[in-house]
Structure formats: C-alpha cells, structure tokens
Design a protein around this motif. Sequence first.
Motif, mmCIF file in Angstrom:
data_model
loop_
_atom_site.group_PDB
_atom_site.id
_atom_site.type_symbol
_atom_site.label_atom_id
_atom_site.label_comp_id
_atom_site.label_asym_id
_atom_site.label_seq_id
_atom_site.Cartn_x
_atom_site.Cartn_y
_atom_site.Cartn_z
ATOM 1 N N LYS A 214 19.617 13.128 -22.998
ATOM 2 C CA LYS A 214 19.143 11.811 -24.134
ATOM 3 C C LYS A 214 17.783 11.585 -24.271
ATOM 4 O O LYS A 214 17.440 11.550 -25.559
ATOM 5 C CB LYS A 214 19.722 10.596 -23.219
ATOM 6 C CG LYS A 214 19.429 9.399 -24.346
ATOM 7 C CD LYS A 214 20.069 8.173 -23.466
ATOM 8 C CE LYS A 214 19.697 6.859 -24.358
ATOM 9 N NZ LYS A 214 20.391 5.552 -23.634
ATOM 10 N N GLU A 215 16.838 11.981 -23.472
ATOM 11 C CA GLU A 215 15.480 11.785 -23.740
ATOM 12 C C GLU A 215 14.934 13.104 -24.636
ATOM 13 O O GLU A 215 14.084 12.760 -25.479
ATOM 14 C CB GLU A 215 14.691 11.933 -22.296
ATOM 15 C CG GLU A 215 13.239 12.062 -22.453
ATOM 16 C CD GLU A 215 12.446 10.966 -23.115
ATOM 17 O OE1 GLU A 215 11.294 11.381 -23.241
ATOM 18 O OE2 GLU A 215 13.132 10.133 -23.376
ATOM 19 N N LEU A 216 15.483 14.282 -24.227
ATOM 20 C CA LEU A 216 15.274 15.133 -24.929
ATOM 21 C C LEU A 216 15.823 15.249 -26.522
ATOM 22 O O LEU A 216 14.846 15.497 -27.351
ATOM 23 C CB LEU A 216 15.863 16.436 -24.632
ATOM 24 C CG LEU A 216 15.445 17.975 -25.402
ATOM 25 C CD1 LEU A 216 14.024 18.136 -25.006
ATOM 26 C CD2 LEU A 216 16.178 19.186 -24.510
ATOM 27 N N ARG A 217 16.993 14.465 -26.876
ATOM 28 C CA ARG A 217 17.475 14.453 -28.173
ATOM 29 C C ARG A 217 16.517 13.187 -28.783
ATOM 30 O O ARG A 217 16.120 13.332 -30.071
ATOM 31 C CB ARG A 217 18.956 13.939 -27.983
ATOM 32 C CG ARG A 217 19.703 14.907 -27.844
ATOM 33 C CD ARG A 217 21.358 14.728 -28.236
ATOM 34 N NE ARG A 217 21.759 13.329 -27.773
ATOM 35 C CZ ARG A 217 22.216 13.370 -26.436
ATOM 36 N NH1 ARG A 217 22.542 14.641 -25.985
ATOM 37 N NH2 ARG A 217 22.767 12.488 -25.983
ATOM 38 N N LYS A 226 7.075 23.309 -24.321
ATOM 39 C CA LYS A 226 6.862 22.986 -23.209
ATOM 40 C C LYS A 226 7.892 23.487 -22.227
ATOM 41 O O LYS A 226 9.104 23.409 -23.045
ATOM 42 C CB LYS A 226 6.657 21.435 -23.265
ATOM 43 C CG LYS A 226 5.490 20.782 -23.852
ATOM 44 C CD LYS A 226 5.157 19.432 -23.658
ATOM 45 C CE LYS A 226 3.856 18.909 -24.158
ATOM 46 N NZ LYS A 226 3.587 17.211 -24.116
ATOM 47 N N LYS A 227 7.534 23.594 -21.014
ATOM 48 C CA LYS A 227 8.582 23.789 -20.097
ATOM 49 C C LYS A 227 9.384 22.588 -19.724
ATOM 50 O O LYS A 227 8.597 21.598 -19.370
ATOM 51 C CB LYS A 227 8.140 24.732 -18.606
ATOM 52 C CG LYS A 227 7.894 26.096 -18.957
ATOM 53 C CD LYS A 227 7.320 26.653 -17.522
ATOM 54 C CE LYS A 227 7.181 27.874 -17.582
ATOM 55 N NZ LYS A 227 6.720 28.471 -16.219
ATOM 56 N N VAL A 228 10.708 22.609 -19.525
ATOM 57 C CA VAL A 228 11.260 21.645 -19.166
ATOM 58 C C VAL A 228 12.764 21.919 -18.223
ATOM 59 O O VAL A 228 13.103 22.907 -18.241
ATOM 60 C CB VAL A 228 12.380 20.471 -20.305
ATOM 61 C CG1 VAL A 228 11.078 20.055 -21.332
ATOM 62 C CG2 VAL A 228 13.048 21.759 -21.106
ATOM 63 N N SER A 229 13.105 20.913 -17.353
ATOM 64 C CA SER A 229 14.214 20.996 -16.432
ATOM 65 C C SER A 229 14.860 19.959 -16.645
ATOM 66 O O SER A 229 14.685 18.818 -16.644
ATOM 67 C CB SER A 229 13.621 21.384 -15.079
ATOM 68 O OG SER A 229 12.974 20.271 -14.451
ATOM 69 N N PHE A 230 16.435 20.148 -16.476
ATOM 70 C CA PHE A 230 17.198 19.064 -17.042
ATOM 71 C C PHE A 230 17.556 18.612 -15.635
ATOM 72 O O PHE A 230 17.977 19.076 -14.647
ATOM 73 C CB PHE A 230 18.404 19.535 -17.581
ATOM 74 C CG PHE A 230 17.952 20.121 -19.158
ATOM 75 C CD1 PHE A 230 18.001 19.180 -20.111
ATOM 76 C CD2 PHE A 230 17.957 21.521 -19.409
ATOM 77 C CE1 PHE A 230 17.775 19.603 -21.328
ATOM 78 C CE2 PHE A 230 17.821 21.891 -20.736
ATOM 79 C CZ PHE A 230 17.770 20.957 -21.689
ATOM 80 N N VAL A 231 17.625 17.118 -15.705
ATOM 81 C CA VAL A 231 18.002 16.351 -14.510
ATOM 82 C C VAL A 231 19.255 15.560 -14.708
ATOM 83 O O VAL A 231 19.765 15.368 -15.980
ATOM 84 C CB VAL A 231 16.788 15.347 -14.134
ATOM 85 C CG1 VAL A 231 15.688 15.994 -13.610
ATOM 86 C CG2 VAL A 231 16.476 14.265 -15.450
#
Length: 231
Positions: A214-217, A226-231
């Motif tokens: 949701k935050e990414l969208r 940027k590097k991201v990891s999903f939580v």
Amino acid sequence: MKTKSVRLLSLLLLIAMLVASLLACGEPAEEPAPETPELVDYVSELKLDMNSSTLKQTVTVKQHIDGDTTHFYLPHGTNTELWPDNVLKARYNGVNTPESTGSIEEWGKAASDFTESKIATAKEILIESDDDQWNFDGNGRTIVWVWYKPTADSDWRNLNLEILQNGLGMGYGEQGIYGTTCVAAIAQATTAKLGKFSGPDPNYPREALPVDLKELRTNVTSYLNKKVSFV
C-alpha cells in the motif's frame, strides 16, 4: 696566563659542541608532498574524422535508458530495412556501466545521470559505427560510438570515452577503433580513484527500506532506485 687561555678555548669548544648538538636535535625538515600527476583529457584529444570509412549519422534523443544505452530518433526514411520505425536503440561501444534499470548497482545511477546530462543538453548528436557497416548485439541494439556537441560551435566529444574517463564504467568487448584510448582512460581513472574506483557509492542504499504494498503504491516516487523489502 697560558692555563687560563687553554681553559677559555676548551670552554668555547664545549659551547660550540653543545649548540651543534641542539641544532641537530631540532625538528626534521618537512619533505615536500609528492606532486599529483596531471590528468590527461583524452576526450579533448580524440577527434572525430568525418572522412574516415566508418558510417556516421546524426540523431536526436527519443529516450534515455541508462549509462550505456540510449534510444535515438533517426531522420525520417533512414535505412528503413535496419530501423523500420526510424528508432535506433544504441548500445555504447566499448563501455559497460553498472546497472540502473531493474537491479540497481553501485554507481549505476551516477553513470546513468552522467550520460543523460550530456545527451539532454547536447546541441547536436552523431553516432558512428566501428567499421564500414552498422553492427548489432544479441538484443537488437546497434553498437555505436556516440559523439555530441555541448555547444553549437564546440568540437565533437566522444561520450563513450568520457564515461570511462570519469570512472563510471568498464571496458566492454574488443572496444574497437578507439580501444587504445579507452584503455588508457580506464587506467587513469583507476589510478586517480575517480567514480566507481574511488570506493563505495555514497548514494547507494546499504540497507533495504521496509515497505508494504500500500505504501509503495501510494508513494512510488519516493522509492525509485532504492532497495526495499516487503513487510
């Protein structure tokens, strides 16, 4: 009287020896700092020979891709057998920059931004083949040398070489007609610790940012490159 003279001379000699000893124990003279060798501007030295047997074509930018790939518009009707849609997907000859599309590598964005800044402001752009024909890689991209003019009255500058000279890429393939100069530029960038040879990329994220879908969208632009990891 003679004894007094001898004593006086002995005293003076002792004082002289003490002074010499003190001077010898003083601060050592600072050695001059080694001179930094002057960098060679290979880009300014390399000249475009318009009379050579290589193929040459003026182009305009359609889309910037990354440090070593650009899509160019060709003048309408230019060799439609090779480029039916008048779009040439250029792979910069002799250059391999770190990735900045899909996976993001250290110095990839720096190399991409550097290339984009040159072609976006160029007054004129010309592509050159490595021999007397246009050559392609396995992905259908045309392998070219990219020349540009920063101003209308300036000399042509070889962007492939300029990327290497600034330490933003490594050599790629056989490097062709300008290979010797490219190798020299890479060696100089390595010795001078320019770009990727200077150490870790200060703008490269070391840790992945925790984020949910949701935050990414909602804020997708905040996480570009940027590097991201999903939580």
